[in-house]
Scaffold this active site. Structure first.
Site, PDB file in Angstrom:
ATOM      1  N   THR A 141       0.795  -1.215  -0.057  1.00 38.70           N
ATOM      2  CA  THR A 141      -0.014  -0.102  -0.072  1.00 38.70           C
ATOM      3  C   THR A 141       0.915   1.083  -0.011  1.00 38.70           C
ATOM      4  O   THR A 141       2.175   1.162   0.285  1.00 38.70           O
ATOM      5  CB  THR A 141      -0.825   0.044   1.151  1.00 38.70           C
ATOM      6  OG1 THR A 141      -0.259   0.210   2.250  1.00 38.70           O
ATOM      7  CG2 THR A 141      -1.891  -1.225   1.344  1.00 38.70           C
ATOM      8  N   GLN A 142       0.427   2.399  -0.179  1.00 35.42           N
ATOM      9  CA  GLN A 142       1.160   3.613  -0.074  1.00 35.42           C
ATOM     10  C   GLN A 142       1.748   3.912   1.202  1.00 35.42           C
ATOM     11  O   GLN A 142       2.906   4.385   1.207  1.00 35.42           O
ATOM     12  CB  GLN A 142       0.147   4.736  -0.736  1.00 35.42           C
ATOM     13  CG  GLN A 142       0.088   4.648  -2.307  1.00 35.42           C
ATOM     14  CD  GLN A 142      -0.576   6.100  -2.792  1.00 35.42           C
ATOM     15  OE1 GLN A 142      -1.487   6.416  -2.086  1.00 35.42           O
ATOM     16  NE2 GLN A 142      -0.183   6.379  -4.013  1.00 35.42           N
ATOM     17  N   CYS A 143       0.973   3.552   2.151  1.00 33.27           N
ATOM     18  CA  CYS A 143       1.472   3.740   3.371  1.00 33.27           C
ATOM     19  C   CYS A 143       2.416   2.688   3.975  1.00 33.27           C
ATOM     20  O   CYS A 143       3.477   2.879   5.077  1.00 33.27           O
ATOM     21  CB  CYS A 143       0.418   3.908   4.593  1.00 33.27           C
ATOM     22  SG  CYS A 143      -0.917   2.793   4.560  1.00 33.27           S
ATOM     23  N   TYR A 144       2.159   1.468   3.444  1.00 31.66           N
ATOM     24  CA  TYR A 144       2.967   0.344   3.754  1.00 31.66           C
ATOM     25  C   TYR A 144       3.600  -0.258   2.531  1.00 31.66           C
ATOM     26  O   TYR A 144       2.873  -1.283   1.848  1.00 31.66           O
ATOM     27  CB  TYR A 144       2.093  -0.721   4.731  1.00 31.66           C
ATOM     28  CG  TYR A 144       1.952  -0.349   6.015  1.00 31.66           C
ATOM     29  CD1 TYR A 144       2.915   0.159   6.888  1.00 31.66           C
ATOM     30  CD2 TYR A 144       0.477  -0.180   6.374  1.00 31.66           C
ATOM     31  CE1 TYR A 144       2.514   0.391   8.230  1.00 31.66           C
ATOM     32  CE2 TYR A 144       0.090   0.337   7.653  1.00 31.66           C
ATOM     33  CZ  TYR A 144       1.141   0.463   8.730  1.00 31.66           C
ATOM     34  OH  TYR A 144       1.119   0.979   9.762  1.00 31.66           O
TER      35      TYR A 144
END
Length: 387
Positions: A141-144
């Site tokens: 994901t963009q945050c992970y």
């Protein structure tokens, strides 16, 4: 006005523990005390009774947080020593179940399967201080953004590792026999054909829920001995069933109540948390559990004074009836008979074997007795009662 002649409070018992004046006996010792002196005098004399059990408890597992990586990962699949752990919780949290086999296990394709390694063994290895291989994969994901981490970890490395066992310390369990013409491999062990052996699994008069059959002192928030460390009763366990036939003293004569238990793995001892392989069935975890019973009155003294002669279970056929979902009692038998090494069943003597360890159950009772006597373990009043 109280209905009892002896009345103690949790606070009074804890004051005795702190002052070194508490009288603690094991459940085995209490049987003789009540028999000789009666429940009223026993209640006056004894403050706490320690109980214990050690046996396979399949419904067990651990919540583990393995720490954030750089870059971060939102794990979607996780393995510990190639045993799958459920990762659908949060970014780096997972739950590993005791009965989960490792990925390469042939299972029962070659029957009976040996199930040499599974979730219970991972839990034991971590508590024993062994290094465990961790693999986590993700979709990113963009945050992970990280999609994979792989490393060796020990229990000390893990930010969080807690046993959360949905069903432990069963209040009674069936005696298993096999009426079919073939050997069967079950969670109750190997059962020979034509009722040639019988297996059972409880510590009888030492067992925690046999000593408080109506859960008058065991409830949500009760502090316990769990796997060699400190644990807590967090809720009623799965398959909790108080609505079964019981003796006049309240002891059920078939499987009844269970406990959900929680405890910090970092306080535990691998001697009392052991991964096991059940031939033809699967991996599991043998757990040591001990619960102190405060003797608040003569009623609790009477409950803890019940011996194996007055505790009973039912014999079920695991060859035909049980797998078909039609388990019915073939005979009632006492724990005194089971622990004698043989029972009389349908006109013949049948050898018996326990899945539980009476030796370790006694050791747990003794450890808990010492901890309380030395002021290292206080009694907790339940914050919520079980149904």
């Amino acid at each position: 006005m109280s209905e009892f002649k002896v009345n103690k409070t949790y606070a009074e018992i804890n004051e005795k523990i702190k002052s070194g004046k508490v009288v603690v006996v094991t459940a085995e010792e209490m049987v003789d005390i009540v028999k000789e002196n009666g429940p009223i005098e026993a209640a006056r004399e004894v403050d706490v009774v320690t109980t214990g059990t050690f046996a396979p408890m399949c419904s067990s597992g651990a919540f583990i947080n393995f720490g954030h990586s750089k870059p971060g990962i939102k794990a979607s699949k996780t393995w510990l020593n190639n045993v799958p752990a459920y990762a659908g919780i949060a970014a780096v949290d997972c739950y590993i179940g005791a009965t989960e086999p490792c990925e390469e296990d042939p299972l029962n394709r070659v029957h009976p399967g040996e199930f040499n390694y599974g979730g219970g063994h991972v839990i034991h290895d971590l508590i024993a201080g062994e290094e465990v291989h961790l693999l986590a994969t993700a979709y990113g994901t963009q945050c992970y953004p990280n999609r994979r981490i792989e490393k060796m970890v020990t229990l000390k490395d893990l930010p969080y590792a807690v046993l959360c066992n949905p069903r432990n310390a069963y209040q009674n369990y069936a005696c298993a026999i096999n009426m079919s013409t073939k050997t069967v491999y079950t969670y109750m062990g190997v059962l020979k054909p034509r009722a040639s052996n019988a297996n059972y699994s409880t510590s009888g008069q030492l067992s925690p829920l046999f000593n408080d059959p109506l859960c008058k002192t065991i409830g949500i928030g009760t502090k316990i001995f769990m796997g060699g460390g400190v644990g807590w009763v967090s809720f009623q366990g799965t398959q909790y069933n108080p609505n079964v036939e019981s003796t006049p003293m309240g002891a059920p004569v078939r499987p009844a109540r269970t406990l959900m238990l929680t405890g910090d793995m970092k306080t535990m001892n691998p001697k009392f948390v052991v991964g096991v392989s059940i031939l033809g069935y699967g991996p599991s975890l043998s757990m040591g559990v001990g619960i102190p019973i405060p003797i608040l009155n003569e009623e609790m003294a009477a409950y803890t004074g019940v011996g194996n002669d007055d505790l009973f279970t039912q014999i079920f056929d695991y060859g035909n009836d049980y797998p078909a979902g039609n388990a019915k009692s073939l005979q009632q038998v006492s724990y005194a008979e089971l622990m004698s090494g043989s029972i009389r069943f349908q006109g013949k003597d049948v050898p018996t074997s326990p899945l539980s360890s009476i030796v370790l159950a006694r050791e747990i009772c003794d450890i808990l007795k010492t901890q309380i006597t030395e002021g290292d373990f206080l009694i907790t009043e339940p914050q919520g009662m079980l149904p």
